[in-house]
Design a protein around this motif. Sequence first.
Motif, PDB file in Angstrom:
ATOM      1  N   UNK A 143      -7.278  -2.349   2.912  1.00 47.06           N
ATOM      2  CA  UNK A 143      -7.530  -3.786   2.769  1.00 47.06           C
ATOM      3  C   UNK A 143      -7.905  -4.408   4.109  1.00 47.06           C
ATOM      4  N   UNK A 144      -8.978  -5.187   4.139  1.00 48.86           N
ATOM      5  CA  UNK A 144      -9.390  -5.872   5.370  1.00 48.86           C
ATOM      6  C   UNK A 144      -8.308  -6.834   5.835  1.00 48.86           C
ATOM      7  N   UNK A 145      -7.563  -7.403   4.906  1.00 49.67           N
ATOM      8  CA  UNK A 145      -6.527  -8.361   5.253  1.00 49.67           C
ATOM      9  C   UNK A 145      -5.453  -7.722   6.129  1.00 49.67           C
ATOM     10  N   UNK A 146      -5.174  -6.444   5.917  1.00 47.22           N
ATOM     11  CA  UNK A 146      -4.183  -5.763   6.759  1.00 47.22           C
ATOM     12  C   UNK A 146      -4.615  -5.743   8.222  1.00 47.22           C
ATOM     13  N   UNK A 183      -2.608  10.550   6.757  1.00 45.34           N
ATOM     14  CA  UNK A 183      -2.120  10.060   8.060  1.00 45.34           C
ATOM     15  C   UNK A 183      -2.786   8.736   8.419  1.00 45.34           C
ATOM     16  N   UNK A 184      -4.037   8.576   8.038  1.00 43.16           N
ATOM     17  CA  UNK A 184      -4.752   7.331   8.328  1.00 43.16           C
ATOM     18  C   UNK A 184      -4.136   6.163   7.569  1.00 43.16           C
ATOM     19  N   UNK A 185      -3.851   6.398   6.299  1.00 44.42           N
ATOM     20  CA  UNK A 185      -3.190   5.363   5.505  1.00 44.42           C
ATOM     21  C   UNK A 185      -1.827   5.015   6.102  1.00 44.42           C
ATOM     22  N   UNK A 186      -1.068   6.031   6.477  1.00 43.12           N
ATOM     23  CA  UNK A 186       0.264   5.798   7.057  1.00 43.12           C
ATOM     24  C   UNK A 186       0.182   5.056   8.385  1.00 43.12           C
ATOM     25  N   UNK A 187      -0.831   5.399   9.182  1.00 44.98           N
ATOM     26  CA  UNK A 187      -0.960   4.761  10.500  1.00 44.98           C
ATOM     27  C   UNK A 187      -1.233   3.263  10.361  1.00 44.98           C
ATOM     28  N   UNK A 188      -2.039   2.887   9.380  1.00 46.00           N
ATOM     29  CA  UNK A 188      -2.277   1.458   9.175  1.00 46.00           C
ATOM     30  C   UNK A 188      -1.014   0.774   8.665  1.00 46.00           C
ATOM     31  N   UNK A 189      -0.311   1.412   7.755  1.00 44.47           N
ATOM     32  CA  UNK A 189       0.957   0.859   7.284  1.00 44.47           C
ATOM     33  C   UNK A 189       1.923   0.633   8.440  1.00 44.47           C
ATOM     34  N   UNK A 190       1.914   1.584   9.364  1.00 42.40           N
ATOM     35  CA  UNK A 190       2.794   1.500  10.523  1.00 42.40           C
ATOM     36  C   UNK A 190       2.464   0.272  11.363  1.00 42.40           C
ATOM     37  N   UNK A 191       1.174   0.014  11.540  1.00 38.60           N
ATOM     38  CA  UNK A 191       0.759  -1.164  12.300  1.00 38.60           C
ATOM     39  C   UNK A 191       1.122  -2.450  11.564  1.00 38.60           C
ATOM     40  N   UNK A 192       0.919  -2.472  10.274  1.00 37.38           N
ATOM     41  CA  UNK A 192       1.236  -3.674   9.497  1.00 37.38           C
ATOM     42  C   UNK A 192       2.738  -3.954   9.557  1.00 37.38           C
ATOM     43  N   UNK A 193       3.529  -2.904   9.531  1.00 38.31           N
ATOM     44  CA  UNK A 193       4.985  -3.087   9.606  1.00 38.31           C
ATOM     45  C   UNK A 193       5.415  -3.779  10.889  1.00 38.31           C
ATOM     46  N   UNK A 194       4.654  -3.561  11.951  1.00 32.88           N
ATOM     47  CA  UNK A 194       5.022  -4.178  13.228  1.00 32.88           C
ATOM     48  C   UNK A 194       4.825  -5.687  13.215  1.00 32.88           C
ATOM     49  N   UNK A 195       4.141  -6.200  12.225  1.00 33.56           N
ATOM     50  CA  UNK A 195       3.933  -7.656  12.138  1.00 33.56           C
ATOM     51  C   UNK A 195       5.051  -8.340  11.375  1.00 33.56           C
ATOM     52  N   UNK A 196       6.020  -7.557  10.905  1.00 33.81           N
ATOM     53  CA  UNK A 196       7.072  -8.127  10.080  1.00 33.81           C
ATOM     54  C   UNK A 196       8.435  -7.962  10.711  1.00 33.81           C
ATOM     55  N   UNK A 197       8.432  -7.934  12.055  1.00 37.54           N
ATOM     56  CA  UNK A 197       9.703  -7.961  12.757  1.00 37.54           C
ATOM     57  C   UNK A 197      10.335  -6.621  12.968  1.00 37.54           C
ATOM     58  N   UNK A 198       9.671  -5.558  12.607  1.00 41.87           N
ATOM     59  CA  UNK A 198      10.248  -4.226  12.800  1.00 41.87           C
ATOM     60  C   UNK A 198       9.344  -3.439  13.724  1.00 41.87           C
ATOM     61  N   UNK A 199       9.150  -3.992  14.922  1.00 38.65           N
ATOM     62  CA  UNK A 199       8.174  -3.428  15.831  1.00 38.65           C
ATOM     63  C   UNK A 199       8.528  -2.036  16.317  1.00 38.65           C
TER      64      UNK A 199
END
Length: 488
Positions: free
Chosen positions: A252-255, A454-470
């Motif tokens: 998703x571009x929004x991510x 791994x690519x999907x997981x890596x983006x999820x990992x980055x998105x998670x950092x925007x929700x206080x779990x850096x």
Amino acid sequence: MPDRLTSLDLTFLAAESAATPMHVGTVDIFEPPEHTEEGFDYESLVALIRDRIAFVPRYRQRVQQVPGRFAGPVWVDDEDFDITFHVRRSALPRPGTHAQLLELVARIMSRRLDRARPLWEMYLVEGLQGDRFAIIAKSHQALVDGSGTVDIGQVVLDSTAHPRETPVDSWQPEHPPSALELLAGVFSDAMRHPTAVLELARAEMASLTGQTSVREVLGDVVGSVVAQRHVQESSLHVKTSGQRRFTTVETSLEDYRTVRAMHGGTVNDVVLAAVAGALRAWMMTRGESVSPTRGVRAVVPVSIRDDEEDGEPTSLGSRVIASTVNLPVGENSPVMRLHQISYQTKAHKDTGRAVSARSLVGIAGFAPTTLHALAARVAATTIRPADDVVITNVPGPQFPLFAAGARMLASYPVVPLLQGQGLAVGVTSYDGKVSFGLNADRTAMPDLAVFAQCLTDALDELVDTTKGSRNRAARGRKSKPRTKKAGA
């Protein structure tokens, strides 16, 4: 006189081998038209191409050698042009899965184009799940220069479900020049552009003597210096075979925008950070050393203003040049990886030469197909032995496009591999999605699906950092899925 191939065009013909087909491709997925009962079939695609091919005259021309081959070949009209040879039909057993489509794409992309005909092919693939269909296109890198010729994929799509009117095509092929006329053309060119003719002759001679790599040919033709650096042991440097493996990832571009809003940089920086995270995880699954200082050198073509002197000129209001980014795969923190990449790309942006993504999106037609082709040309002529991977990222329109009334759901680029490369990454954003096309050597990367995950997981990992779990996440921890693989 006919147009003569440039020295750069010629190098792509000379550099082609069974292991390194020099064509770029696109895989587009469509849903059936809603406003017609006829649907979309092979005859529809042939009619569409016949209606639009006048916008890309080179797609009806073939390469004609000069007698003696002491000068570069020319483009001539193909008197036997047969559109049904170039537009082909294929089908998957219904309901065809995305995995079956990817396997078909890999086989098609592994085959070289017929040099005796115009250098392109297009396939309609029917039978996909949900009554969808796919169009697979491939064009030789010598064909699409972005200046005289754009990719045919740029002209077949419309912004509405109702195809635009086009002028009546009254094309009739011109008779090919005789041997005497070809020789006269060489003499004429030599008088007007002696240096250019000498370069072409040297490039032609290089191809005849078997000096066929792009790097070698260009090294002689334009005097570029190839840095013979020590090549780091890496899973990305392989003995390239003639077979390919292809897969896609849809996100998703929004991510990417969310990550950019939190940590800064650009969407392109976030894309590169996701690729860096994926490479890190994938290398670890292979047991490869990922020390804190480990980096992966990525050739990342970028667009610059058209008033610059270097780079590949285009008819799109910009030029394309190569940029090298060191992806910090040894860095454990996804945010630090992003910051390090942003720092590197900021130097380019600060020059004031960069063309904004918004400007590229505003180019008429579906420009990503042409820009990916140009990016592949630039990467092929600038890559060095120490470079590990080519990544082309092109922003596209954020609204739906249509082919003869059929809505395009996704578009995946297929970036060619060069000799010694194991992986090439193409990225296109379109209609709210960011779609990755991963082209890999079939023998060297049997685990391409692992890299895609791994690519999907890596983006999820980055998105998670925007929700206080850096401090999230060491690799391997299960994450909440926000993105999905195409066709999953």
